[in-house]
Write a protein that holds these residues in place. Structure first.
Motif, PDB file in Angstrom:
ATOM      1  N   SER A  14     -18.695  13.753  35.183  1.00 40.13           N
ATOM      2  CA  SER A  14     -19.072  15.065  35.708  1.00 40.13           C
ATOM      3  C   SER A  14     -19.272  14.968  37.216  1.00 40.13           C
ATOM      4  N   LEU A  15     -19.424  16.125  37.836  1.00 37.06           N
ATOM      5  CA  LEU A  15     -19.699  16.159  39.265  1.00 37.06           C
ATOM      6  C   LEU A  15     -21.028  15.461  39.563  1.00 37.06           C
ATOM      7  N   ALA A  16     -22.004  15.624  38.676  1.00 39.72           N
ATOM      8  CA  ALA A  16     -23.295  14.949  38.860  1.00 39.72           C
ATOM      9  C   ALA A  16     -23.114  13.426  38.846  1.00 39.72           C
ATOM     10  N   ASP A  17     -22.252  12.910  37.957  1.00 39.09           N
ATOM     11  CA  ASP A  17     -21.983  11.475  37.922  1.00 39.09           C
ATOM     12  C   ASP A  17     -21.258  11.025  39.189  1.00 39.09           C
ATOM     13  N   PHE A  18     -20.346  11.851  39.693  1.00 39.45           N
ATOM     14  CA  PHE A  18     -19.674  11.549  40.954  1.00 39.45           C
ATOM     15  C   PHE A  18     -20.693  11.446  42.087  1.00 39.45           C
ATOM     16  N   HIS A  19     -21.621  12.395  42.140  1.00 38.70           N
ATOM     17  CA  HIS A  19     -22.656  12.357  43.181  1.00 38.70           C
ATOM     18  C   HIS A  19     -23.546  11.121  43.027  1.00 38.70           C
ATOM     19  N   ALA A  20     -23.804  10.706  41.789  1.00 38.60           N
ATOM     20  CA  ALA A  20     -24.573   9.482  41.555  1.00 38.60           C
ATOM     21  C   ALA A  20     -23.818   8.274  42.114  1.00 38.60           C
ATOM     22  N   TRP A  21     -22.494   8.220  41.894  1.00 38.23           N
ATOM     23  CA  TRP A  21     -21.675   7.140  42.448  1.00 38.23           C
ATOM     24  C   TRP A  21     -21.752   7.153  43.970  1.00 38.23           C
ATOM     25  N   CYS A  22     -21.678   8.332  44.559  1.00 42.93           N
ATOM     26  CA  CYS A  22     -21.760   8.454  46.019  1.00 42.93           C
ATOM     27  C   CYS A  22     -23.090   7.898  46.537  1.00 42.93           C
ATOM     28  N   ARG A  23     -24.180   8.238  45.863  1.00 41.69           N
ATOM     29  CA  ARG A  23     -25.485   7.716  46.278  1.00 41.69           C
ATOM     30  C   ARG A  23     -25.536   6.195  46.134  1.00 41.69           C
ATOM     31  N   GLN A  24     -24.989   5.671  45.038  1.00 41.18           N
ATOM     32  CA  GLN A  24     -25.009   4.222  44.795  1.00 41.18           C
ATOM     33  C   GLN A  24     -24.199   3.456  45.834  1.00 41.18           C
ATOM     34  N   THR A  25     -23.130   4.059  46.302  1.00 40.51           N
ATOM     35  CA  THR A  25     -22.238   3.376  47.246  1.00 40.51           C
ATOM     36  C   THR A  25     -22.453   3.823  48.685  1.00 40.51           C
ATOM     37  N   ASN A  26     -23.447   4.670  48.899  1.00 36.15           N
ATOM     38  CA  ASN A  26     -23.746   5.197  50.230  1.00 36.15           C
ATOM     39  C   ASN A  26     -22.510   5.864  50.849  1.00 36.15           C
ATOM     40  N   THR A  27     -21.861   6.693  50.045  1.00 35.53           N
ATOM     41  CA  THR A  27     -20.659   7.412  50.453  1.00 35.53           C
ATOM     42  C   THR A  27     -20.956   8.901  50.441  1.00 35.53           C
ATOM     43  N   PRO A  29     -20.117  12.597  49.637  1.00 42.36           N
ATOM     44  CA  PRO A  29     -19.177  13.277  48.736  1.00 42.36           C
ATOM     45  C   PRO A  29     -18.179  14.156  49.501  1.00 42.36           C
ATOM     46  N   ARG A  30     -18.436  14.376  50.766  1.00 44.25           N
ATOM     47  CA  ARG A  30     -17.523  15.176  51.600  1.00 44.25           C
ATOM     48  C   ARG A  30     -16.550  14.328  52.402  1.00 44.25           C
ATOM     49  N   ARG A  32     -13.384  12.660  53.396  1.00 47.85           N
ATOM     50  CA  ARG A  32     -12.009  13.024  53.048  1.00 47.85           C
ATOM     51  C   ARG A  32     -11.234  11.863  52.422  1.00 47.85           C
ATOM     52  N   ALA A  33     -11.769  10.652  52.529  1.00 50.54           N
ATOM     53  CA  ALA A  33     -11.111   9.494  51.932  1.00 50.54           C
ATOM     54  C   ALA A  33     -11.522   9.304  50.473  1.00 50.54           C
ATOM     55  N   VAL A  34     -12.435  10.166  49.982  1.00 50.85           N
ATOM     56  CA  VAL A  34     -12.937  10.071  48.615  1.00 50.85           C
ATOM     57  C   VAL A  34     -12.595  11.358  47.876  1.00 50.85           C
ATOM     58  N   LEU A  35     -12.112  11.211  46.660  1.00 50.03           N
ATOM     59  CA  LEU A  35     -11.736  12.373  45.856  1.00 50.03           C
ATOM     60  C   LEU A  35     -12.332  12.245  44.466  1.00 50.03           C
ATOM     61  N   TYR A  36     -13.054  13.274  44.045  1.00 54.02           N
ATOM     62  CA  TYR A  36     -13.555  13.335  42.673  1.00 54.02           C
ATOM     63  C   TYR A  36     -12.445  13.917  41.807  1.00 54.02           C
ATOM     64  N   ALA A  37     -12.042  13.169  40.807  1.00 50.97           N
ATOM     65  CA  ALA A  37     -11.000  13.636  39.896  1.00 50.97           C
ATOM     66  C   ALA A  37     -11.648  14.567  38.877  1.00 50.97           C
ATOM     67  N   SER A  38     -11.703  15.839  39.217  1.00 50.62           N
ATOM     68  CA  SER A  38     -12.398  16.823  38.387  1.00 50.62           C
ATOM     69  C   SER A  38     -11.663  17.131  37.088  1.00 50.62           C
ATOM     70  N   GLY A  39     -10.399  16.801  37.028  1.00 52.36           N
ATOM     71  CA  GLY A  39      -9.608  17.051  35.832  1.00 52.36           C
ATOM     72  C   GLY A  39      -8.250  16.402  35.950  1.00 52.36           C
ATOM     73  N   PRO A  40      -7.462  16.464  34.895  1.00 49.68           N
ATOM     74  CA  PRO A  40      -6.148  15.818  34.911  1.00 49.68           C
ATOM     75  C   PRO A  40      -5.238  16.339  36.024  1.00 49.68           C
ATOM     76  N   GLN A  41      -5.350  17.628  36.326  1.00 48.37           N
ATOM     77  CA  GLN A  41      -4.488  18.217  37.353  1.00 48.37           C
ATOM     78  C   GLN A  41      -4.749  17.620  38.734  1.00 48.37           C
ATOM     79  N   THR A  42      -5.943  17.127  38.975  1.00 46.35           N
ATOM     80  CA  THR A  42      -6.296  16.529  40.256  1.00 46.35           C
ATOM     81  C   THR A  42      -5.491  15.271  40.525  1.00 46.35           C
ATOM     82  N   LEU A  43      -5.062  14.594  39.481  1.00 46.96           N
ATOM     83  CA  LEU A  43      -4.399  13.298  39.623  1.00 46.96           C
ATOM     84  C   LEU A  43      -2.895  13.394  39.825  1.00 46.96           C
ATOM     85  N   HIS A  44      -2.326  14.574  39.604  1.00 44.30           N
ATOM     86  CA  HIS A  44      -0.874  14.727  39.736  1.00 44.30           C
ATOM     87  C   HIS A  44      -0.461  14.659  41.199  1.00 44.30           C
TER      88      HIS A  44
END
Length: 96
Positions: A14-27, A29-30, A32-44
């Motif tokens: 989920s987006l909340a899990d993505f934000h948790a990853w960002c906090r853990q890695t000090n990244t 979420p905005r 531009r080198a990081v992309l949250y794959a919100s769904g299958p269409q994001t990966l195409h």
């Protein structure tokens, strides 16, 4: 020909899990080198990415399509790495 920089694609439940990853890695979420794959269409159509799997990324309502898109992206990444080698003389096809 300019190459696109490598982007980090974060697979998260989920987006909340993505934000948790960002906090853990000090990244940011905005970043531009990081992309949250919100769904299958994001990966195409992505190329030159680093795939990061976070937590229970596969535990989603769209799990089947999402997993298929992830598998396809990983296969494209693998085939690109196997097919092209960059040297000081430029890219050339790898030969077996």
């Amino acid at each position: 020909m300019a190459h696109n920089p490598v982007r980090t694609v974060v697979l998260a439940r989920s987006l909340a899990d993505f934000h948790a990853w960002c906090r853990q890695t000090n990244t940011s979420p905005r970043d531009r080198a990081v992309l949250y794959a919100s769904g299958p269409q994001t990966l195409h159509g992505l190329d030159q990415v680093e795939i990061v799997r976070h937590g229970m990324w596969w535990d989603r309502l769209d799990e089947a399509a999402y997993t298929e898109a992830v598998t396809s992206l990983a296969a494209r990444q693998h085939s690109q790495a196997d097919a092209t080698v960059t040297s000081s003389w430029g890219p050339y096809a790898a030969r077996n």
